[in-house]
Scaffold this active site. Sequence first.
Site, PDB file in Angstrom:
ATOM      1  N   ASN A 140      -9.937  -2.538  90.432  1.00  0.00           N
ATOM      2  CA  ASN A 140     -10.810  -3.323  89.549  1.00  0.00           C
ATOM      3  C   ASN A 140      -9.911  -4.148  88.630  1.00  0.00           C
ATOM      4  O   ASN A 140      -9.302  -3.609  87.710  1.00  0.00           O
ATOM      5  CB  ASN A 140     -11.703  -2.374  88.738  1.00  0.00           C
ATOM      6  CG  ASN A 140     -12.537  -3.118  87.705  1.00  0.00           C
ATOM      7  OD1 ASN A 140     -12.600  -4.350  87.709  1.00  0.00           O
ATOM      8  ND2 ASN A 140     -13.190  -2.372  86.825  1.00  0.00           N
ATOM      9  N   TRP A 141      -9.845  -5.430  88.912  1.00  0.00           N
ATOM     10  CA  TRP A 141      -8.936  -6.301  88.149  1.00  0.00           C
ATOM     11  C   TRP A 141      -9.517  -6.706  86.794  1.00  0.00           C
ATOM     12  O   TRP A 141      -8.854  -7.394  86.027  1.00  0.00           O
ATOM     13  CB  TRP A 141      -8.575  -7.541  88.974  1.00  0.00           C
ATOM     14  CG  TRP A 141      -7.527  -7.263  90.019  1.00  0.00           C
ATOM     15  CD1 TRP A 141      -7.015  -6.030  90.346  1.00  0.00           C
ATOM     16  CD2 TRP A 141      -6.859  -8.214  90.853  1.00  0.00           C
ATOM     17  NE1 TRP A 141      -6.076  -6.170  91.342  1.00  0.00           N
ATOM     18  CE2 TRP A 141      -5.957  -7.502  91.660  1.00  0.00           C
ATOM     19  CE3 TRP A 141      -6.944  -9.610  90.988  1.00  0.00           C
ATOM     20  CZ2 TRP A 141      -5.141  -8.127  92.603  1.00  0.00           C
ATOM     21  CZ3 TRP A 141      -6.136 -10.225  91.922  1.00  0.00           C
ATOM     22  CH2 TRP A 141      -5.236  -9.491  92.722  1.00  0.00           C
ATOM     23  N   HIS A 195     -20.440  -0.247  85.199  1.00  0.00           N
ATOM     24  CA  HIS A 195     -19.122   0.111  84.652  1.00  0.00           C
ATOM     25  C   HIS A 195     -19.265   0.368  83.150  1.00  0.00           C
ATOM     26  O   HIS A 195     -20.051  -0.298  82.468  1.00  0.00           O
ATOM     27  CB  HIS A 195     -18.123  -1.026  84.910  1.00  0.00           C
ATOM     28  CG  HIS A 195     -16.715  -0.625  84.613  1.00  0.00           C
ATOM     29  ND1 HIS A 195     -16.222  -0.584  83.335  1.00  0.00           N
ATOM     30  CD2 HIS A 195     -15.716  -0.190  85.422  1.00  0.00           C
ATOM     31  CE1 HIS A 195     -14.961  -0.150  83.366  1.00  0.00           C
ATOM     32  NE2 HIS A 195     -14.632   0.089  84.627  1.00  0.00           N
ATOM     33  N   GLY A 236      -8.050   3.081  80.647  1.00  0.00           N
ATOM     34  CA  GLY A 236      -7.094   2.228  79.940  1.00  0.00           C
ATOM     35  C   GLY A 236      -6.352   2.931  78.817  1.00  0.00           C
ATOM     36  O   GLY A 236      -5.722   2.283  77.989  1.00  0.00           O
ATOM     37  N   GLY A 286      -7.901   0.596  87.635  1.00  0.00           N
ATOM     38  CA  GLY A 286      -7.876  -0.604  86.800  1.00  0.00           C
ATOM     39  C   GLY A 286      -6.477  -1.170  86.703  1.00  0.00           C
ATOM     40  O   GLY A 286      -5.954  -1.778  87.645  1.00  0.00           O
ATOM     41  N   GLY A 287      -5.824  -0.950  85.564  1.00  0.00           N
ATOM     42  CA  GLY A 287      -4.520  -1.555  85.260  1.00  0.00           C
ATOM     43  C   GLY A 287      -3.499  -1.431  86.379  1.00  0.00           C
ATOM     44  O   GLY A 287      -2.790  -2.400  86.691  1.00  0.00           O
TER      45      GLY A 287
HETATM   46  P1  13P Z   1      -7.660   2.017  84.197  1.00  0.00           P
HETATM   47  O1  13P Z   1      -7.201   2.465  85.550  1.00  0.00           O
HETATM   48  O2  13P Z   1      -6.933   0.836  83.662  1.00  0.00           O
HETATM   49  O3  13P Z   1      -7.737   3.173  83.246  1.00  0.00           O
HETATM   50  O4  13P Z   1      -9.180   1.503  84.372  1.00  0.00           O
HETATM   51  C1  13P Z   1     -10.079   2.302  85.051  1.00  0.00           C
HETATM   52  C2  13P Z   1     -11.297   1.505  85.314  1.00  0.00           C
HETATM   53  O5  13P Z   1     -12.028   1.176  84.411  1.00  0.00           O
HETATM   54  C3  13P Z   1     -11.545   1.097  86.701  1.00  0.00           C
HETATM   55  O6  13P Z   1     -12.832   0.602  86.849  1.00  0.00           O
END
Ligand code: 13P
Length: 246
Positions: A9-10, A91, A165, A224-225
């Site tokens: 998920n960018w 989300h 995050g 995510g990241g």
């Molecule tokens: P992170 O992997 O950056 O914690 O984000 C998770 C997320 O929200 C994926 O949808």
Amino acid sequence: MTNLYLIGNWKQHGSRAAIQAFSEQWSSDANSRLRIAIAPPFPYLQVLDKALPDCELAAQDCSIHAQGAHTGEVSADMLADLGCQFVLVGHSERRQYHDETDELIAEKLAAAQSAGVTPVLCVGEQLTARGAGEQYDVVRAQLRSALAKSQPNLLIAYEPVWAIGTGLTATPDQANDMHAMIRQELESLLGASHSTPILYGGSVNAENADALFACPHVDGALVGGASLDAATFIAIAQSASNNLSH
Ligand code: 13P
């Protein structure tokens, strides 16, 4: 375990140059049981599709409407038209910063399913709920309201809000226990025969991926990241692939 899913998920990151650089580094082990998708911001769906033909395409959100005078909205039919296989729904950032309610999320889920795009329903508790021992109640309530009228063709992503995050990850036991509860709840909501994939999300990285994929109730990851960096995302995909071959 039949398949593992890895979805990047960018969020609101990316550019044509970043996609080009990502694609130059990208390589994936062809493993027919590992499905890898990336969810870029809407304007980059086709750019990404062309640059990474061996990745599936996911979107980060969709409208509840099929079409009409809804400025700024993107329908699930449009996503299907662009070749999206998946769309994230509910989300926590949409719930928190865009006031998405359980009712709206249920409508988005239905819109995606009727367009033939597989929704990835995101659920997860805040830190205060976990601190109070209410994490199962919160997630159960999210599932019940979102899935009241749902078809069984969907994925679930358990993303504890406190792990998104933050660099804090649920321990494999915390993830596995929640996934087991979700599986039980899905059986009563959607029927015992359904084995809906349940992904974990929240600070997944190349270091913790092995332990998470090894959990019997974890069917993949929503990242995510760590999905923004091709080398890291490749390493996570490698963990998933290794796990499938055990
Ligand atoms: P992170 O992997 O950056 O914690 O984000 C998770 C997320 O929200 C994926 O949808």
